[in-house]
Design a protein around this motif. Structure first.
Motif, PDB file in Angstrom:
ATOM      1  N   VAL A   1      18.391  44.822 -31.545  1.00 49.13           N
ATOM      2  CA  VAL A   1      19.185  45.337 -32.665  1.00 49.13           C
ATOM      3  C   VAL A   1      18.461  46.497 -33.348  1.00 49.13           C
ATOM      4  N   VAL A   2      17.151  46.326 -33.569  1.00 49.26           N
ATOM      5  CA  VAL A   2      16.367  47.400 -34.205  1.00 49.26           C
ATOM      6  C   VAL A   2      16.399  48.664 -33.345  1.00 49.26           C
ATOM      7  N   TRP A   3      16.247  48.493 -32.053  1.00 50.78           N
ATOM      8  CA  TRP A   3      16.296  49.668 -31.169  1.00 50.78           C
ATOM      9  C   TRP A   3      17.678  50.312 -31.203  1.00 50.78           C
ATOM     10  N   LEU A   4      18.728  49.491 -31.187  1.00 54.96           N
ATOM     11  CA  LEU A   4      20.093  50.022 -31.213  1.00 54.96           C
ATOM     12  C   LEU A   4      20.335  50.835 -32.474  1.00 54.96           C
ATOM     13  N   LEU A   5      19.860  50.328 -33.630  1.00 54.33           N
ATOM     14  CA  LEU A   5      20.118  51.004 -34.904  1.00 54.33           C
ATOM     15  C   LEU A   5      19.244  52.237 -35.101  1.00 54.33           C
ATOM     16  N   TYR A   6      17.985  52.159 -34.665  1.00 54.66           N
ATOM     17  CA  TYR A   6      17.040  53.229 -34.978  1.00 54.66           C
ATOM     18  C   TYR A   6      16.617  54.075 -33.766  1.00 54.66           C
ATOM     19  N   GLY A   7      16.590  53.471 -32.602  1.00 50.57           N
ATOM     20  CA  GLY A   7      16.026  54.194 -31.465  1.00 50.57           C
ATOM     21  C   GLY A   7      17.041  54.763 -30.496  1.00 50.57           C
ATOM     22  N   SER A   8      18.237  54.169 -30.452  1.00 55.62           N
ATOM     23  CA  SER A   8      19.217  54.632 -29.477  1.00 55.62           C
ATOM     24  C   SER A   8      19.945  55.877 -29.983  1.00 55.62           C
ATOM     25  N   GLN A   9      20.680  56.508 -29.089  1.00 51.69           N
ATOM     26  CA  GLN A   9      21.489  57.677 -29.456  1.00 51.69           C
ATOM     27  C   GLN A   9      22.931  57.284 -29.786  1.00 51.69           C
ATOM     28  N   TRP A  10      23.238  56.025 -29.814  1.00 49.96           N
ATOM     29  CA  TRP A  10      24.618  55.585 -29.966  1.00 49.96           C
ATOM     30  C   TRP A  10      25.082  55.557 -31.419  1.00 49.96           C
ATOM     31  N   LEU A  11      24.189  55.266 -32.353  1.00 43.85           N
ATOM     32  CA  LEU A  11      24.581  55.086 -33.760  1.00 43.85           C
ATOM     33  C   LEU A  11      23.883  56.119 -34.633  1.00 43.85           C
ATOM     34  N   ARG A  12      24.146  57.380 -34.341  1.00 42.31           N
ATOM     35  CA  ARG A  12      23.533  58.477 -35.085  1.00 42.31           C
ATOM     36  C   ARG A  12      24.603  59.383 -35.694  1.00 42.31           C
ATOM     37  N   VAL A  13      24.208  60.108 -36.742  1.00 45.45           N
ATOM     38  CA  VAL A  13      25.150  60.974 -37.460  1.00 45.45           C
ATOM     39  C   VAL A  13      25.559  62.143 -36.581  1.00 45.45           C
ATOM     40  N   GLU A  14      26.851  62.274 -36.357  1.00 44.27           N
ATOM     41  CA  GLU A  14      27.388  63.404 -35.611  1.00 44.27           C
ATOM     42  C   GLU A  14      28.390  64.223 -36.435  1.00 44.27           C
ATOM     43  N   ARG A  15      28.885  63.649 -37.535  1.00 45.85           N
ATOM     44  CA  ARG A  15      29.848  64.401 -38.357  1.00 45.85           C
ATOM     45  C   ARG A  15      29.798  63.914 -39.798  1.00 45.85           C
ATOM     46  N   LEU A  16      30.081  64.855 -40.728  1.00 42.12           N
ATOM     47  CA  LEU A  16      30.246  64.562 -42.149  1.00 42.12           C
ATOM     48  C   LEU A  16      31.667  64.956 -42.525  1.00 42.12           C
ATOM     49  N   SER A  17      32.490  63.971 -42.840  1.00 40.10           N
ATOM     50  CA  SER A  17      33.865  64.268 -43.245  1.00 40.10           C
ATOM     51  C   SER A  17      33.940  64.349 -44.756  1.00 40.10           C
ATOM     52  N   VAL A  18      34.668  65.351 -45.276  1.00 39.84           N
ATOM     53  CA  VAL A  18      34.772  65.606 -46.714  1.00 39.84           C
ATOM     54  C   VAL A  18      36.239  65.551 -47.118  1.00 39.84           C
ATOM     55  N   SER A  19      36.532  64.845 -48.210  1.00 42.05           N
ATOM     56  CA  SER A  19      37.893  64.782 -48.730  1.00 42.05           C
ATOM     57  C   SER A  19      37.856  64.907 -50.247  1.00 42.05           C
ATOM     58  N   GLY A  20      38.989  65.329 -50.825  1.00 42.04           N
ATOM     59  CA  GLY A  20      39.118  65.384 -52.282  1.00 42.04           C
ATOM     60  C   GLY A  20      38.761  66.700 -52.926  1.00 42.04           C
ATOM     61  N   THR A  21      38.306  67.694 -52.149  1.00 37.51           N
ATOM     62  CA  THR A  21      37.913  68.974 -52.756  1.00 37.51           C
ATOM     63  C   THR A  21      39.147  69.789 -53.150  1.00 37.51           C
ATOM     64  N   ARG A  22      39.006  70.543 -54.250  1.00 35.13           N
ATOM     65  CA  ARG A  22      40.074  71.449 -54.689  1.00 35.13           C
ATOM     66  C   ARG A  22      39.556  72.883 -54.815  1.00 35.13           C
ATOM     67  N   VAL A  23      38.459  73.038 -55.543  1.00 33.72           N
ATOM     68  CA  VAL A  23      37.839  74.358 -55.699  1.00 33.72           C
ATOM     69  C   VAL A  23      36.681  74.508 -54.715  1.00 33.72           C
ATOM     70  N   LEU A  24      35.881  73.502 -54.600  1.00 31.33           N
ATOM     71  CA  LEU A  24      34.792  73.521 -53.623  1.00 31.33           C
ATOM     72  C   LEU A  24      35.352  73.495 -52.207  1.00 31.33           C
ATOM     73  N   THR A  25      34.563  73.984 -51.262  1.00 32.91           N
ATOM     74  CA  THR A  25      34.956  73.914 -49.860  1.00 32.91           C
ATOM     75  C   THR A  25      34.208  72.760 -49.186  1.00 32.91           C
ATOM     76  N   PRO A  26      34.776  72.175 -48.134  1.00 32.94           N
ATOM     77  CA  PRO A  26      34.056  71.119 -47.411  1.00 32.94           C
ATOM     78  C   PRO A  26      32.679  71.582 -46.926  1.00 32.94           C
ATOM     79  N   ARG A  27      32.587  72.847 -46.551  1.00 36.52           N
ATOM     80  CA  ARG A  27      31.293  73.350 -46.078  1.00 36.52           C
ATOM     81  C   ARG A  27      30.246  73.308 -47.190  1.00 36.52           C
ATOM     82  N   GLN A  28      30.637  73.683 -48.414  1.00 33.80           N
ATOM     83  CA  GLN A  28      29.696  73.619 -49.536  1.00 33.80           C
ATOM     84  C   GLN A  28      29.211  72.190 -49.759  1.00 33.80           C
ATOM     85  N   VAL A  29      30.115  71.250 -49.660  1.00 32.37           N
ATOM     86  CA  VAL A  29      29.762  69.845 -49.882  1.00 32.37           C
ATOM     87  C   VAL A  29      28.825  69.351 -48.784  1.00 32.37           C
TER      88      VAL A  29
END
Length: 267
Positions: free
Chosen positions: A48-76
């Motif tokens: 489990v520790v390897w899966l969470l920290y060592g593997s490539q399966w559970l890593r950040v690949e995208r940041l989704s942004v919602s709710g912006t009006r004046v700001l842009t998703p890129r700024q966030v």
């Protein structure tokens, strides 16, 4: 007479207990099973520790942004500063939230959530201006405007005043008044008044003038004005003003500073 032997005493003990003693092989078998279970648990935990920290399966690949009006998703996303490839479980969501609030004052609140297996969700709520304060331009350049939200927070400077947002003018009449009620307190009182205005009056208000804590007035777009007084009893003043404007539609000046004794004048 000789006493019972050790073997005899053991047999008697077995008879008294009613249970036969397990043979040595059974005890060894149970020990082996226990060791095997412990080993399996250790291996499972390591997996489990390897899966969470060592593997490539559970890593950040995208940041989704919602709710912006004046700001842009890129700024966030840039302000969130979550590198691609970071193990999803190790992302400190509280730290991401703190960075966004610190770097982007326009954000009033943000929810940072893990979206398994590869994402981070950023749900943003931006501040909404209820008043603006004129900021004189430097070096002869044009004026700018500081946006103020419903909490009295000055959160952004913009080149053009937003539509349908009244201008706040702070013109304290006495130095003593400022010592008793500092500018930030007067701004909060102005925001309080703006929040209590009847909807039709709020849309028509162009300027909120604050001379002191108990001397706040409004200038409407059609030339009419309202003496509001302090921010206290705001709902009662709003009801009184609505009734007064209906009763005297041609009046140019309204005074609801004492809501139980209002007045109107001019035509």
């Amino acid at each position: 007479m000789a006493g019972p032997t050790t073997a005899e005493r053991g047999e008697r003990q077995k008879l008294r207990s009613g249970l036969p003693r397990p043979p040595r092989q059974t005890r060894l078998r149970r020990l082996r099973v226990l060791i095997a279970l412990l080993l399996a648990l250790v291996l499972a935990g390591a997996g489990v520790v390897w899966l969470l920290y060592g593997s490539q399966w559970l890593r950040v690949e995208r940041l989704s942004v919602s709710g912006t009006r004046v700001l842009t998703p890129r700024q966030v996303r840039e302000a969130a500063d979550v590198p691609d490839g970071t193990p999803l479980v190790s992302v400190d969501t509280d730290a991401v939230e703190a960075r966004l609030l610190r770097r982007l004052p326009r954000i009033d609140s943000v929810d940072v959530v893990r979206s398994w297996p590869h994402g981070i969700g950023l749900k943003v709520t931006e501040r909404t201006p209820v008043l603006v304060v004129r900021a004189p331009g430097k070096g002869g350049k044009g004026d700018k405007y500081v946006e103020v939200d419903a909490k009295g927070v000055r959160f952004a400077t913009v080149p053009t005043a937003p539509k349908n947002v009244a201008l706040l003018e702070l013109t304290p009449s006495r130095t003593a008044a400022l010592r008793r009620f500092p500018a930030d307190r007067l701004v909060r009182e102005a925001v309080r008044v703006a929040g209590d205005l009847p909807a039709s009056v709020a849309r028509a208000t162009r300027t909120v003038k604050v001379r002191s804590y108990d001397s706040i007035s409004l200038e409407l777009g059609d030339g009419r004005d309202v003496e509001w007084g302090s921010g206290e009893k705001g709902r009662a003043k709003a009801r009184t003003l609505t009734a007064l404007m209906k009763a005297a539609p041609k009046a140019r000046h309204f005074d609801v500073s004492v809501p139980t004794a209002p007045s109107s004048a001019g035509s």
